[in-house]
Structure formats: structure tokens, C-alpha cells
Design a protein around this motif. Structure first.
Motif, PDB file in Angstrom:
ATOM      1  N   ASP A 231      58.971  56.782   4.023  1.00 51.89           N
ATOM      2  CA  ASP A 231      59.848  55.640   4.355  1.00 51.89           C
ATOM      3  C   ASP A 231      61.100  56.043   5.127  1.00 51.89           C
ATOM      4  O   ASP A 231      61.975  55.220   5.384  1.00 51.89           O
ATOM      5  CB  ASP A 231      60.223  54.843   3.101  1.00 51.89           C
ATOM      6  N   THR A 232      61.172  57.332   5.509  1.00 50.37           N
ATOM      7  CA  THR A 232      62.280  57.773   6.374  1.00 50.37           C
ATOM      8  C   THR A 232      61.771  58.149   7.770  1.00 50.37           C
ATOM      9  O   THR A 232      62.498  58.765   8.550  1.00 50.37           O
ATOM     10  CB  THR A 232      63.008  58.989   5.767  1.00 50.37           C
ATOM     11  N   PHE A 233      60.530  57.783   8.088  1.00 48.03           N
ATOM     12  CA  PHE A 233      59.891  58.178   9.349  1.00 48.03           C
ATOM     13  C   PHE A 233      60.407  57.284  10.484  1.00 48.03           C
ATOM     14  O   PHE A 233      59.915  56.173  10.695  1.00 48.03           O
ATOM     15  CB  PHE A 233      58.386  58.068   9.192  1.00 48.03           C
ATOM     16  N   VAL A 234      61.388  57.800  11.206  1.00 52.57           N
ATOM     17  CA  VAL A 234      62.050  57.023  12.257  1.00 52.57           C
ATOM     18  C   VAL A 234      61.068  56.565  13.329  1.00 52.57           C
ATOM     19  O   VAL A 234      61.100  55.417  13.783  1.00 52.57           O
ATOM     20  CB  VAL A 234      63.198  57.851  12.883  1.00 52.57           C
ATOM     21  N   GLY A 235      60.160  57.455  13.736  1.00 53.09           N
ATOM     22  CA  GLY A 235      59.211  57.115  14.798  1.00 53.09           C
ATOM     23  C   GLY A 235      58.352  55.917  14.452  1.00 53.09           C
ATOM     24  O   GLY A 235      58.028  55.092  15.320  1.00 53.09           O
ATOM     25  N   ALA A 236      57.982  55.778  13.179  1.00 57.75           N
ATOM     26  CA  ALA A 236      57.145  54.648  12.767  1.00 57.75           C
ATOM     27  C   ALA A 236      57.916  53.337  12.856  1.00 57.75           C
ATOM     28  O   ALA A 236      57.369  52.308  13.276  1.00 57.75           O
ATOM     29  CB  ALA A 236      56.647  54.872  11.338  1.00 57.75           C
ATOM     30  N   TYR A 237      59.189  53.365  12.458  1.00 58.69           N
ATOM     31  CA  TYR A 237      60.012  52.151  12.563  1.00 58.69           C
ATOM     32  C   TYR A 237      60.205  51.750  14.030  1.00 58.69           C
ATOM     33  O   TYR A 237      60.164  50.570  14.376  1.00 58.69           O
ATOM     34  CB  TYR A 237      61.380  52.364  11.910  1.00 58.69           C
ATOM     35  N   ILE A 238      60.405  52.749  14.893  1.00 60.94           N
ATOM     36  CA  ILE A 238      60.571  52.472  16.333  1.00 60.94           C
ATOM     37  C   ILE A 238      59.315  51.804  16.884  1.00 60.94           C
ATOM     38  O   ILE A 238      59.381  50.771  17.566  1.00 60.94           O
ATOM     39  CB  ILE A 238      60.853  53.781  17.114  1.00 60.94           C
ATOM     40  N   GLU A 239      58.164  52.406  16.606  1.00 57.64           N
ATOM     41  CA  GLU A 239      56.900  51.864  17.137  1.00 57.64           C
ATOM     42  C   GLU A 239      56.605  50.489  16.545  1.00 57.64           C
ATOM     43  O   GLU A 239      56.109  49.598  17.238  1.00 57.64           O
ATOM     44  CB  GLU A 239      55.747  52.832  16.858  1.00 57.64           C
ATOM     45  N   THR A 260      66.405  52.428  11.897  1.00 55.13           N
ATOM     46  CA  THR A 260      66.423  53.790  12.456  1.00 55.13           C
ATOM     47  C   THR A 260      67.852  54.293  12.633  1.00 55.13           C
ATOM     48  O   THR A 260      68.098  55.494  12.567  1.00 55.13           O
ATOM     49  CB  THR A 260      65.694  53.864  13.811  1.00 55.13           C
ATOM     50  N   LEU A 261      68.787  53.376  12.853  1.00 54.08           N
ATOM     51  CA  LEU A 261      70.188  53.777  13.043  1.00 54.08           C
ATOM     52  C   LEU A 261      70.799  54.291  11.746  1.00 54.08           C
ATOM     53  O   LEU A 261      71.751  55.078  11.776  1.00 54.08           O
ATOM     54  CB  LEU A 261      71.018  52.599  13.576  1.00 54.08           C
ATOM     55  N   THR A 262      70.252  53.838  10.615  1.00 53.46           N
ATOM     56  CA  THR A 262      70.769  54.291   9.319  1.00 53.46           C
ATOM     57  C   THR A 262      70.089  55.574   8.853  1.00 53.46           C
ATOM     58  O   THR A 262      70.631  56.300   8.030  1.00 53.46           O
ATOM     59  CB  THR A 262      70.566  53.197   8.242  1.00 53.46           C
ATOM     60  N   LEU A 263      68.888  55.835   9.379  1.00 51.08           N
ATOM     61  CA  LEU A 263      68.113  56.999   8.935  1.00 51.08           C
ATOM     62  C   LEU A 263      68.441  58.266   9.717  1.00 51.08           C
ATOM     63  O   LEU A 263      68.237  59.381   9.227  1.00 51.08           O
ATOM     64  CB  LEU A 263      66.614  56.710   9.059  1.00 51.08           C
ATOM     65  N   ASP A 264      68.917  58.090  10.926  1.00 52.10           N
ATOM     66  CA  ASP A 264      69.163  59.250  11.799  1.00 52.10           C
ATOM     67  C   ASP A 264      70.253  58.876  12.785  1.00 52.10           C
ATOM     68  O   ASP A 264      70.751  57.744  12.781  1.00 52.10           O
ATOM     69  CB  ASP A 264      67.872  59.621  12.546  1.00 52.10           C
ATOM     70  N   ASP A 265      70.629  59.828  13.637  1.00 52.03           N
ATOM     71  CA  ASP A 265      71.601  59.511  14.683  1.00 52.03           C
ATOM     72  C   ASP A 265      71.042  58.393  15.555  1.00 52.03           C
ATOM     73  O   ASP A 265      69.830  58.359  15.831  1.00 52.03           O
ATOM     74  CB  ASP A 265      71.874  60.744  15.558  1.00 52.03           C
ATOM     75  N   SER A 268      69.309  55.920  21.955  1.00 60.52           N
ATOM     76  CA  SER A 268      69.575  54.947  23.016  1.00 60.52           C
ATOM     77  C   SER A 268      68.424  53.947  23.113  1.00 60.52           C
ATOM     78  O   SER A 268      68.630  52.782  23.434  1.00 60.52           O
ATOM     79  CB  SER A 268      69.781  55.655  24.354  1.00 60.52           C
ATOM     80  N   PHE A 269      67.199  54.407  22.797  1.00 56.21           N
ATOM     81  CA  PHE A 269      66.038  53.506  22.857  1.00 56.21           C
ATOM     82  C   PHE A 269      66.213  52.349  21.877  1.00 56.21           C
ATOM     83  O   PHE A 269      66.032  51.184  22.234  1.00 56.21           O
ATOM     84  CB  PHE A 269      64.749  54.276  22.540  1.00 56.21           C
ATOM     85  N   ALA A 270      66.564  52.674  20.629  1.00 58.37           N
ATOM     86  CA  ALA A 270      66.723  51.632  19.608  1.00 58.37           C
ATOM     87  C   ALA A 270      67.862  50.685  19.977  1.00 58.37           C
ATOM     88  O   ALA A 270      67.719  49.454  19.884  1.00 58.37           O
ATOM     89  CB  ALA A 270      66.975  52.266  18.246  1.00 58.37           C
TER      90      ALA A 270
END
Length: 463
Positions: A231-239, A260-265, A268-270
Motif C-alpha cells: 500500500d506504499t507502492f507509488v507507481g501503482a497509485y500513479i498508474e 503519492t505526494l504523501t508517500l514520497d517526494d 512533477s507527473f503527479a
């Protein structure tokens, strides 16, 4: 063995670095030297690695492993003859050492002899039970040869031995995608997931394949399973956000991008896509806020500057649009899209000289689209520069031969300059290509279009 972070290894490293500072030579066993060298090579500190190799060989002159590190540095420094000579010496001492074959293959690869590299790596396979790295190296050599089917087979062998070798999984999917085998990739990933149901990377890749085939519901389900697995997989949330955005579920897309903004830096895409979604929802204030954050986060991302420029363009706030596209050009003056936008905005503001300069720059950067030539040439006509306009259109004909829009313009320009022979030549070409575009003459050259002699010429050529 790679140097870890335990106390003994840290102590060994501190002891070694202290020795370098004091010039007081201390003893290390060969394995300690190997760890030290490995550490420095991983950090890219080649000079320190070379010092450690020299001191190590001074104390352990028969160590094959330390000499293999010396070979690795030779290869890194492109001293391939020295590396090959030392490998030949080591082979005579320890012909069953697979690392000798790996470094031999590395030299062949550096020389672009990938077939020979593969042969040598296959010999190494017979000497070791630790085959994962070797299959990976063979796969990479096949990639260099654009033999994607063979590359895929070898990366699959890596994954059979280590189901968490995600670099191998990514390479397998890369091969499927290059071969346009999305359906086959889906079949492979589903089989892999049957045995490894909690592999978030495999679920993520499966979602990407479904998305490529526009199977959005299945893509969403795959990304859901990726998130359940991690549940911390940023790429999955982006896709997942991309799919929801495509489906017009903008609020849900925003929720995923924002996570994704809360899970990692922040990426620019998000930020950019949150801006897109808010604009689609009619929330201009928040859209602008996220576009601003995008260009501050990554000033080199052209999509951010283009988004904010087009935002103002759509609202006919051309002065503000011009402000942002000028900022973008100051950062990257070689971006064709920036110059095209710059020209269009200046044209709407009736800044014709600036607009013409922008189209000229666009052409200089290699954008030879017909519309660019037409726009620039029409501006030159408007600016009273017929010779420059003729030169522009004649260059355009080289890239776009048999184009009625260009022929009518050249005919009109030559008519305006009283060069009737050239005018007639281009007029004949124009009517032959497309009579319906004859309105171009009236629109761009009204002062000559209604002249009796010109009307007579038009009548003769339109038959």
C-alpha cells in the motif's frame, strides 16, 4: 562479498582509511581487502579502489580475487589489452573460476563482440551453480544484439531461480513490449502471479499491459491488487490515477495522485496531472496552483510550461500566456513546442515580427511541418517582405512538393512583383493540384487579385 553496515565492516573501513592518512601500513586479510574494494567500486570511488587493490596485492600477491578486481578496474578504464593479459595469466592459475569468464565476456562486450561474449558466458554457466547473474548477463548481451526472443528466455531463467529478481521481470516485459506482444505478456504475468500472488511489481506490470490494450477495468483491478500487496507502492497509485483520468473519473484520479505526494517526494507527473484533473472539473484556481507547483518542482519538464501556457491561451489571456512561454524559452531555448506556442501567442497579440521570429526559430530547430512554413510566409507577406516570403515558400516546396497552398502563395507573390512568367508557372501548378484553394489568392493578395490581367490569367489556367 559486499561491505555491509555491521560494526566489523565499518571498523575495517575506518582502519583502512586511517592507514591512508597516516601512511602507517596495517595488515588486512584478503577477504577484508575484497570488501573494501567492493565498497569503493560500488560508490564509484575508483582511485580509492585502486589504492586498496595495490595494497591488497602487496600483502596477498597470489590472490586471484584481488587480481580480478584489478581486471575490473582495467575494463572500467578501457585498458582492455592489460585486462585481457591479466585474465590469461589468471586462467592458467584457476581455469575453473567463473569470474574469469565473466570478465572475458565483459571485454568482448566492450568491443561490441556480443556473440563471443555470449559464448564465453555460456561456458561460465557450466562452472557454477549460481546461475542467476550469468543468465542476466547473457540476456543483456542478446538485448545488445536486438535478439529480444533470446533475451526474454534468459531473463525468464533468472526469474525461475529468483522470483524477486524484479530487474529480470522488467527486462522480460520490455522484450514483450518491444515485440508488440502485450497479450503474451499478460499470459506470462498471470502465470507468474498464480505462483507469486503477492508480487506487487507483477500486478503493476500486468495493469500497464491491460492499459496499453485499453482494457481499463482489468487495468484498475491489477493496480488494486498491486496496492493490496504494497500500500506504499507509488507507481501503482500513479498508474491507477492515469486509468481513472482516462475514464473521466477526475476526483478519484486526484485522490490517487495526491496519495503519492504523501508517500514520497512530489513528482512533477503527479502534480501536473492533478492540475489537468482540476481543470477538467472547472476548478481553475486549484488547476493553476498545481501547474505552478509542477514548474517549480521540475523547471525542465516542458509539459508543465505547456500546460500553464495553454491554460491562459484557452482563456484568451494572451499576455499571461506569453509571460509563461517566455520563461520556458529562457530555460530551454531549443524546444520546438515552446517556439510554436510563442509564435501563435504573439500572432494573436498582433506582434507579427515576434511571431515571424518564432516560426523562423521553429524551422531552424528542424520542425518542417507545412503549417509552420505557411504561417511564417503569411507573416512575411503581412510585414511587407515579399522576397523573404518567396524564399520561405520555395524552401517549403522542397519539403512539401505538389502542395497547392504553397503554389497559390508563390503565384500571388510573383503577381505582386509583376513577374508574370513565374506567376503563371506557379498558377498552373496550383490549379492542377487543387482549384478549390484559389481563394488563397483573394485573401492574401486582394490588391492584385481583382486586376483584369490577373483575372484573365486565372481564367486561362482554371480551364
Amino acid at each position: 562479498m559486499e561491505l555491509g553496515h555491521n560494526d566489523n565492516n565499518n571498523l575495517t573501513l575506518s582502519k583502512f582509511e586511517s592507514m591512508l592518512k597516516t601512511n602507517h601500513v596495517l595488515f588486512f586479510d584478503s577477504e577484508e581487502f575484497e570488501n573494501i574494494i567492493h565498497h569503493y567500486l560500488n560508490l564509484g570511488k575508483i582511485a580509492l579502489a585502486k589504492k586498496a587493490i595495490k595494497l591488497g596485492l602487496d600483502q596477498h600477491p597470489t590472490s586471484v580475487n584481488l587480481k580480478l578486481f584489478k581486471v575490473e578496474v582495467y575494463v572500467f578504464e578501457d585498458k582492455l589489452t592489460d585486462a585481457n593479459d591479466l585474465l590469461d595469466e589468471l586462467y592458467s592459475i584457476d581455469p575453473m573460476n567463473e569470474e574469469i569468464y565473466i570478465q572475458k565476456a565483459n571485454i568482448f562486450s566492450k568491443k561490441d563482440n556480443h556473440i563471443k561474449a555470449i559464448e564465453v558466458l555460456k561456458q561460465a554457466l557450466e562452472l557454477t551453480d549460481d546461475v542467476i547473474d550469468l543468465y542476466s548477463l547473457i540476456g543483456m548481451e542478446y538485448l545488445f544484439l536486438d535478439q529480444f526472443e533470446n533475451a526474454k528466455i534468459n531473463f525468464m531463467k533468472c526469474l525461475e531461480s529468483d522470483t524477486e529478481d524484479y530487474s529480470a521481470l522488467y527486462n522480460i516485459i520490455y522484450c514483450f513490449e518491444y515485440l508488440n506482444e502485450n497479450e503474451e505478456a499478460i499470459t506470462y504475468l498471470n502465470l507468474f502471479l498464480d505462483k507469486n500472488p503477492y508480487s506487487e511489481v507483477a500486478w503493476h506490470q500486468l495493469g500497464i499491459q491491460y492499459y496499453a490494450l485499453k482494457k481499463n477495468k482489468k487495468a484498475l483491478a491489477a493496480f488494486d491488487f498491486a496496492i493490496i500487496s504494497d500500500d506504499t507502492f507509488v507507481g501503482a497509485y500513479i498508474e491507477r490515477g492515469k486509468v481513472l483520468e482516462k475514464l473521466g473519473r477526475y476526483e478519484d484520479a486526484i485522490e490517487n495522485y495526491t496519495l503519492t505526494l504523501t508517500l514520497d517526494d512530489p513528482t512533477s507527473f503527479a502534480l501536473l496531472h492533478i492540475g489537468y484533473c482540476y481543470e477538467k472539473l472547472g476548478n481553475d484556481e486549484l488547476a493553476l496552483q498545481y501547474y505552478d507547483r509542477t514548474v517549480h518542482e521540475d523547471p525542465l519538464l516542458d509539459k508543465g510550461w505547456i500546460a500553464i501556457t495553454k491554460f491562459y491561451n484557452r482563456r484568451k489571456n494572451y499576455q499571461r500566456a506569453l509571460y509563461f512561454i517566455n520563461k520556458a524559452i529562457n530555460i530551454d531555448s531549443e524546444n520546438v513546442t515552446y517556439w510554436k506556442l510563442y509564435s501563435q501567442i504573439n500572432q494573436r497579440l498582433s506582434f507579427f515580427e515576434e511571431a515571424e521570429r518564432g516560426f523562423k526559430k521553429t524551422l531552424e530547430l528542424g520542425n518542417y511541418e507545412l503549417n509552420t512554413w505557411l504561417s511564417r510566409g503569411d507573416l512575411l507577406i503581412k510585414l511587407g517582405e515579399p522576397d523573404a516570403a518567396i524564399d520561405n515558400f520555395e524552401q517549403a516546396v522542397e519539403f512539401h512538393p505538389d502542395t497547392a497552398e504553397l503554389e497559390y502563395r508563390l503565384a500571388g507573390l510573383y503577381l505582386a512583383l509583376n513577374e508574370s512568367n513565374k506567376a503563371e508557372f506557379h498558377l498552373k501548378n496550383a490549379f492542377k493540384l487543387n482549384e478549390d484553394y484559389s481563394f488563397i489568392l483573394e485573401e492574401l493578395f486582394p490588391e492584385v487579385y481583382h486586376m483584369v490581367s490577373v483575372q484573365s490569367l486565372i481564367k486561362q489556367n482554371s480551364k
